[in-house]
Design a protein around this motif. Structure first.
Motif, PDB file in Angstrom:
ATOM      1  N   GLU A   1     -18.689   6.583 -24.883  1.00 20.66           N
ATOM      2  CA  GLU A   1     -17.733   5.501 -24.103  1.00 20.66           C
ATOM      3  C   GLU A   1     -18.231   4.150 -23.344  1.00 20.66           C
ATOM      4  OE1 GLU A   1     -14.852   5.741 -23.073  1.00 20.66           O
ATOM      5  OE2 GLU A   1     -13.810   7.957 -24.492  1.00 20.66           O
ATOM      6  N   GLN A   2     -19.870   4.051 -22.706  1.00 21.15           N
ATOM      7  CA  GLN A   2     -20.301   2.591 -22.284  1.00 21.15           C
ATOM      8  C   GLN A   2     -20.747   1.782 -23.426  1.00 21.15           C
ATOM      9  OE1 GLN A   2     -21.367   6.270 -22.012  1.00 21.15           O
ATOM     10  NE2 GLN A   2     -20.270   6.571 -20.297  1.00 21.15           N
ATOM     11  N   GLY A   3     -20.118   2.247 -24.311  1.00 20.99           N
ATOM     12  CA  GLY A   3     -20.357   1.098 -25.530  1.00 20.99           C
ATOM     13  C   GLY A   3     -21.936   0.868 -26.436  1.00 20.99           C
TER      14      GLY A   3
ATOM     15  N   ARG B   1     -22.053  -4.379 -26.049  1.00 19.20           N
ATOM     16  CA  ARG B   1     -22.618  -4.375 -24.531  1.00 19.20           C
ATOM     17  C   ARG B   1     -24.211  -5.273 -25.388  1.00 19.20           C
ATOM     18  NH1 ARG B   1     -22.646  -2.441 -19.746  1.00 19.20           N
ATOM     19  NH2 ARG B   1     -20.929  -0.630 -20.405  1.00 19.20           N
TER      20      ARG B   1
ATOM     21  N   TYR C   1     -21.211  -8.454 -22.467  1.00 21.70           N
ATOM     22  CA  TYR C   1     -20.320  -7.664 -21.916  1.00 21.70           C
ATOM     23  C   TYR C   1     -21.007  -6.609 -21.126  1.00 21.70           C
ATOM     24  CZ  TYR C   1     -18.519 -11.226 -24.725  1.00 21.70           C
ATOM     25  OH  TYR C   1     -17.936 -12.410 -25.082  1.00 21.70           O
ATOM     26  N   THR C   2     -19.735  -6.728 -19.465  1.00 22.49           N
ATOM     27  CA  THR C   2     -20.434  -5.038 -19.077  1.00 22.49           C
ATOM     28  C   THR C   2     -19.591  -3.993 -19.658  1.00 22.49           C
ATOM     29  OG1 THR C   2     -19.312  -5.976 -16.830  1.00 22.49           O
ATOM     30  CG2 THR C   2     -21.411  -6.606 -17.171  1.00 22.49           C
ATOM     31  N   ALA C   3     -18.528  -4.454 -19.883  1.00 22.68           N
ATOM     32  CA  ALA C   3     -17.213  -3.835 -20.727  1.00 22.68           C
ATOM     33  C   ALA C   3     -16.875  -4.048 -21.489  1.00 22.68           C
ATOM     34  CB  ALA C   3     -15.921  -3.758 -19.059  1.00 22.68           C
ATOM     35  N   ARG C   4     -15.885  -3.259 -22.456  1.00 25.55           N
ATOM     36  CA  ARG C   4     -15.530  -3.695 -23.748  1.00 25.55           C
ATOM     37  C   ARG C   4     -14.454  -5.211 -23.738  1.00 25.55           C
ATOM     38  NH1 ARG C   4     -13.288  -0.832 -28.348  1.00 25.55           N
ATOM     39  NH2 ARG C   4     -12.237  -2.453 -29.236  1.00 25.55           N
TER      40      ARG C   4
ATOM     41  N   ARG D   1     -11.598  -7.633 -23.427  1.00 27.12           N
ATOM     42  CA  ARG D   1     -10.402  -8.055 -23.357  1.00 27.12           C
ATOM     43  C   ARG D   1      -9.397  -9.307 -24.304  1.00 27.12           C
ATOM     44  NH1 ARG D   1      -7.414  -3.822 -20.503  1.00 27.12           N
ATOM     45  NH2 ARG D   1      -8.671  -2.714 -18.654  1.00 27.12           N
TER      46      ARG D   1
ATOM     47  N   SER E   1     -11.079   5.658 -24.525  1.00 25.15           N
ATOM     48  CA  SER E   1     -10.810   3.686 -23.622  1.00 25.15           C
ATOM     49  C   SER E   1     -12.029   3.393 -24.542  1.00 25.15           C
ATOM     50  CB  SER E   1     -11.864   3.819 -22.625  1.00 25.15           C
ATOM     51  OG  SER E   1     -12.712   4.663 -22.534  1.00 25.15           O
TER      52      SER E   1
END
Length: 367
Positions: A17-19, A56, A60-63, A65, A206
């Motif tokens: 989930e965290q990449g 990651r 990037y800290t999150a997926r 957009r 997610s």
């Protein structure tokens, strides 16, 4: 001739989930694929996970957009993904090959024929072709939907014996089993009805982007092309072979249709329709039940501007899509002759053949 199996693995099954890649899961899937390969099956893998694997690493800290960020993450992640598969399959002595495709590749008959020839040669050489969407050039409007649709199109293309869509759910349930423990798994489906569509639900995790709904649509495409499908989960060694043998943890989607020739695959699934034609009940029966061509007499309306040789969609009076076909008329000729008898059509317009869509250039979406 050895059976060809297409296996699709989604992002949520390969990454956290965290990449980043889950190497243990990739090793597990590699062992399952190797068992099929060593058992004599021809294996084609459709994989997701490039964006999730790379975001990651790129920083990037999150997926991401934004489209350009996702494309950059995919450019990094695709290399990591292929390296992981290659390293996991090396102990089994199996070679891998990468093929990146987009929707536009399928809509171009020359390009998709080239892709098929490449796939056929890789299969002949006992390589495992690993297919992913080319995320670095694909646009959101034309994406496959977590590769579910891509896997079905590939399964049709190679005339697979079965399509196996692997996910974190063990099949389709009457309700969401995470919310209702009394939900019952549906073991077999022979027709994707409105009820099946309703219970398929919406989005997935997610990390992945294709929920059960997109997997059901992929199963529908595979079934229309004569390829039975399976949607389910692998938990233990040997589960992939069990799924092929009919004892998998999931839902089976059966079909009595035969594999479509390449031309009809292009018409039905890959082409870009240039307009639409609405037909009356008599023409609907002629097309779906009687194996007949579409004549002007059964047409009640059209939309769009098209020319002879273009592909159009055909709808019934309830605006349900019945299928697609190659038209022999220009749009203005259809408008001028809609609802007329064959004799009257021949007096009014000069056309090469009387059928608006010949049955040999027609692919039905409904039965």
């Amino acid at each position: 001739m050895a059976e060809t199996i297409v296996v699709k693995i989604g992002s949520s099954s390969l990454t956290s989930e965290q990449g980043g890649l889950n190497r243990e899961r990739i090793a597990f899937f590699a062992e399952e694929l190797a068992a099929l390969h060593q058992g004599g099956y021809q294996v084609v893998l459709v994989t997701s996970g490039a964006v999730a694997a790379g975001f990651r690493t790129i920083g990037y800290t999150a997926r991401p957009r934004l489209l350009h960020q996702k494309q950059a993450a995919a450019a990094v992640g695709q290399a990591l993904l292929m390296q992981a598969y290659q390293e996991a399959l090396v102990p089994s002595g199996i070679g891998v090959a990468q093929i990146l495709l987009t929707r536009s590749d399928f809509s171009n008959r020359k390009r998709i024929n080239n892709a098929l020839m490449t796939l056929d040669e890789l299969i002949r050489q006992r390589m495992i072709a690993i297919i992913n969407e080319n995320d670095t050039v694909a646009t959101d409007e034309l994406k496959f939907g977590d590769n579910d649709t891509l896997s079905a199109l590939v399964a049709n293309l190679v005339k697979a014996t079965r399509l196996l869509i692997l996910t974190d759910m063990d099949g389709l349930y009457t309700e969401d089993p995470r919310k209702n423990p009394a939900a019952v798994r549906i073991e077999r489906v022979d027709q994707i009805s409105e009820e099946i569509e309703r219970i398929a639900g919406g989005a997935g995790s997610s990390v992945g982007t294709g929920g059960m709904r997109s997997k059901i649509e992929a199963a529908r495409i595979a079934m229309r092309g004569g390829v039975p499908a399976f949607i389910g989960r692998l938990q233990h060694p040997g589960d992939l072979m069990s799924a092929i043998q009919g004892a998998g943890h999931g839902t089976y989607f059966d079909t009595t249709l035969h594999n479509l020739p390449m031309k009809k695959q292009w018409v039905g699934f890959h082409s870009l329709p240039q307009g639409s034609i609405t037909v009356d009940a008599g023409a609907e029966t002629a097309l779906l039940s009687d194996g007949r061509s579409l004549l002007p007499a059964g047409i009640s309306g059209i939309e769009g501007e098209f020319h002879p040789g273009d592909v159009v969609e055909v709808f019934n009076m309830n605006h349900e899509c019945l299928g697609r076909g190659v038209v022999n008329y220009a749009a203005w000729q259809v408008r001028a002759t809609a609802g007329l008898s064959t004799d009257e059509v021949m007096r009014r317009v000069d056309v090469a053949r009387i059928e608006v869509i010949h049955r040999d250039e027609w692919v039905a979406f409904k039965s």
